[in-house]
Scaffold this active site. Sequence first.
Site, short mmCIF file in Angstrom:
data_model
loop_
_atom_site.label_atom_id
_atom_site.label_comp_id
_atom_site.label_asym_id
_atom_site.label_seq_id
_atom_site.Cartn_x
_atom_site.Cartn_y
_atom_site.Cartn_z
N GLU A 424 -33.41 35.38 -35.54
CA GLU A 424 -34.73 34.90 -35.94
C GLU A 424 -35.38 35.96 -36.26
O GLU A 424 -36.87 36.27 -36.86
CB GLU A 424 -35.72 34.61 -35.07
CG GLU A 424 -34.68 32.92 -33.90
CD GLU A 424 -34.71 32.10 -34.97
OE1 GLU A 424 -35.53 31.83 -35.97
OE2 GLU A 424 -34.00 31.12 -34.83
C1 LIG Z 1 -24.56 34.90 -32.60
C2 LIG Z 1 -25.73 34.83 -33.35
C3 LIG Z 1 -26.36 33.46 -33.28
C4 LIG Z 1 -26.86 33.29 -35.19
N1 LIG Z 1 -27.79 31.95 -35.18
C5 LIG Z 1 -27.71 31.57 -36.99
C6 LIG Z 1 -28.63 30.25 -36.14
O1 LIG Z 1 -28.54 29.62 -35.40
N2 LIG Z 1 -28.98 29.83 -37.86
C7 LIG Z 1 -29.14 30.75 -38.36
O2 LIG Z 1 -29.70 30.27 -39.80
N3 LIG Z 1 -28.64 31.46 -38.41
C8 LIG Z 1 -27.89 32.29 -37.26
N4 LIG Z 1 -27.71 34.15 -36.74
C9 LIG Z 1 -28.04 34.99 -38.15
C10 LIG Z 1 -28.90 35.69 -37.87
O3 LIG Z 1 -30.42 35.47 -37.39
C11 LIG Z 1 -28.56 36.91 -38.86
O4 LIG Z 1 -27.41 38.33 -38.02
C12 LIG Z 1 -29.95 38.23 -38.52
O5 LIG Z 1 -30.83 37.43 -39.76
C13 LIG Z 1 -29.89 39.31 -39.75
O6 LIG Z 1 -28.71 39.25 -40.97
P1 LIG Z 1 -27.80 39.79 -41.64
O7 LIG Z 1 -26.85 39.53 -40.13
O8 LIG Z 1 -27.07 39.28 -42.24
O9 LIG Z 1 -28.38 41.81 -41.50
P2 LIG Z 1 -28.34 41.97 -42.49
O10 LIG Z 1 -29.78 40.86 -43.47
O11 LIG Z 1 -27.41 41.85 -43.56
O12 LIG Z 1 -29.58 43.23 -41.89
C14 LIG Z 1 -28.95 44.18 -41.74
C15 LIG Z 1 -29.67 45.38 -41.39
O13 LIG Z 1 -30.91 45.47 -43.04
C16 LIG Z 1 -31.48 45.61 -41.97
N5 LIG Z 1 -32.80 45.09 -42.80
C17 LIG Z 1 -32.41 44.16 -43.78
N6 LIG Z 1 -33.62 44.47 -44.73
C18 LIG Z 1 -34.10 45.41 -44.47
C19 LIG Z 1 -35.53 45.43 -44.89
N7 LIG Z 1 -36.02 45.24 -45.84
N8 LIG Z 1 -36.30 47.05 -44.29
C20 LIG Z 1 -35.79 47.51 -43.16
N9 LIG Z 1 -34.29 46.79 -42.45
C21 LIG Z 1 -34.13 45.66 -43.15
C22 LIG Z 1 -31.48 44.05 -40.78
O14 LIG Z 1 -32.49 44.73 -39.97
C23 LIG Z 1 -30.42 44.40 -39.70
O15 LIG Z 1 -30.62 45.90 -39.29
C24 LIG Z 1 -27.21 34.08 -36.01
C25 LIG Z 1 -26.53 35.31 -35.76
C26 LIG Z 1 -25.60 35.94 -34.64
C27 LIG Z 1 -25.06 36.85 -34.75
#
Ligand SMILES: Cc1cc2nc3c(=O)[nH]c(=O)nc-3n(C[C@H](O)[C@H](O)[C@H](O)COP(=O)(O)OP(=O)(O)OC[C@H]3O[C@@H](n4cnc5c(N)ncnc54)[C@H](O)[C@@H]3O)c2cc1C
Length: 566
Positions: A424
């Site tokens: 989220e």
């Molecule tokens: C168990 C689980 C359930 C989930 N359920 C859902 C779901 O139901 N529906 C859905 O759509 N998604 C879902 N997700 C996805 C989840 O919302 C994303 O994993 C999350 O939003 C982060 O995206 P990412 O994993 O691609 O990380 P990335 O976007 O690759 O980020 C990696 C790191 O970089 C940081 N970062 C990125 N951009 C910036 C910035 N501009 N400034 C500072 N820091 C930054 C982030 O904070 C993070 O720490 C789920 C994930 C998991 C693991």
Amino acid sequence: MPNYTAPVADMLFILHDVLGLDDRETSEAVLTEAARFAENVLQPLNRTGDEDGAKLEGGSVITVPGFKQAYHSFVEGGWQSLACATEHGGQGLGTPLQFAVAEMINAANISFSLAPLLTAGAYHALSAHGSEDLKQRYLPKLVSGEWPGTMCLTEPQCGTDLGLLKSRAAPNTDGSYTITGTKIFITYGDHDMADNIVHLVLARLPEAPAGVKGISLFLCPKVLDTGDRNAVKCTALEKKMGIKASPTCVMNFDGATAWIVGEPHRGLACMFTMMNDARLLVGIQGLGLASAAIQNATSYARTRLQMRAPTGPKNPEGPADPIIVHPDIRRLLLTNRAMIEGCRALALWVAQELDISHKHADPARRQQAEDRVALLTPVVKSMLTDLGSQAANDGVQVHGGHGFIRDTGAEQFVRDARICQIYEGTNGIQALDLVGRKVPMHEGRLVADFFATVTNHIRQSPATMAEFTTPLSVAVKNLEEATTWLTRNANNREETASAATDYLRLFGLVAIGHMWCRMVAHATPQSPKPAVARVYFTKILPETASLLARVMSGAVPLMALPGEDV
Ligand SMILES: Cc1cc2nc3c(=O)[nH]c(=O)nc-3n(C[C@H](O)[C@H](O)[C@H](O)COP(=O)(O)OP(=O)(O)OC[C@H]3O[C@@H](n4cnc5c(N)ncnc54)[C@H](O)[C@@H]3O)c2cc1C
């Protein structure tokens, strides 16, 4: 094995004594029944859920034994419809009560809680933005919970940055759309707990502009009105650190039939209706886990005998004293308790403001409430989920080596709590939302109202409250100084981004301090509240001074090294 007893009395105190909501009788009846369901039906499934996990068999997801029956009881009990509007077939009992019940469900079984959480979000998005036809076809089943919802945003190349989204939607001649693409990490994307699933999916229309301005929102059911399976299926389940009973699905949309929700290219704004609600409820997940973890650690500390109290034996007949006599164990238990009770009050206040923002007769009051919810949503999401992880870790510490062993259940809280800081919108992104959007919004109107609310309350408090209001005034000054610094650096995004996480915590600690003052003002003479408040004001709130120093230290220390040397 952990136990859970829902804190019904504390919830009633906050809802009715502190926040002044009416109809205590209904709340008591609802919370008592919810406590029974959480303690007796959901909590016993928490451990087997973790051990067995959801499984993908023959292209369908099978939930852990017991989950399907528990979900049916949840729907039959009317728990999903608790806060839904009466005109949609809901019970209209209000968001504060919904959040209190959600805390219990999360404390008992966070994996289970995710299905209702996403269904509530889908209900909000569809009721706010759906066409009359879509509402008629899908809202009643979402309200009852018979058809749970999902939120399909994430793709392999697109997590935080939704502008990178690739899934496609092509219009059909009958007004429907055909969706093609792969979504990952979709919570409860498929399962056997219901006959149908209502997916809310972000995708791009042909000729859509690049980036976030070219994304539209679609409703795509697992089963079509004809009874045929739609072309959407789960192709894999993630193996993960925690919340193992909640299926995290790779979803393939292979020419699936869908209908648009809201205007073309305005999908992200519609999805934000869902995400804002979900962000608050994810905060509640952290709170529920913190509460359960510390309850278990406290019980353990009362019975585990090790060493003697620093002031001499407190259990002279026994071979040693219970570890609850040791100041460091007290620190672990009471700092978490002070945060849990303060965060509970903060979340329930925001829930009350959410209802006021929709229903109050006075438009100015509605606007003020909307401002408060907007400002405090990232704070609630981050503070409560950080608390979830901290409390779960401290719970392990109280158990010593036994906390590291599976039998006590303390380590499951750590694994389950971790994801709440990530999904989220990560907590880092919440902090950016606070400093980059909410604080500067409407020339600082939101944050000005917050300062006025807190300082007016301090000013109106009697002198007997000085031991609490004086340290809160100091913390407010620290927050004001940090806000001035942010405003002065508003044009330098590297500076404000470097300060964001520390600023959010500083903000959160002041907001929780405000709630503690409100709680102490309503506490009875026999209540332990003032004693717990003292822990908050002496052991936690002074952190605002170091947070201010960290905010003002700026970007240079973080950005001086080139990426390859970090
Ligand atoms: C168990 C689980 C359930 C989930 N359920 C859902 C779901 O139901 N529906 C859905 O759509 N998604 C879902 N997700 C996805 C989840 O919302 C994303 O994993 C999350 O939003 C982060 O995206 P990412 O994993 O691609 O990380 P990335 O976007 O690759 O980020 C990696 C790191 O970089 C940081 N970062 C990125 N951009 C910036 C910035 N501009 N400034 C500072 N820091 C930054 C982030 O904070 C993070 O720490 C789920 C994930 C998991 C693991």
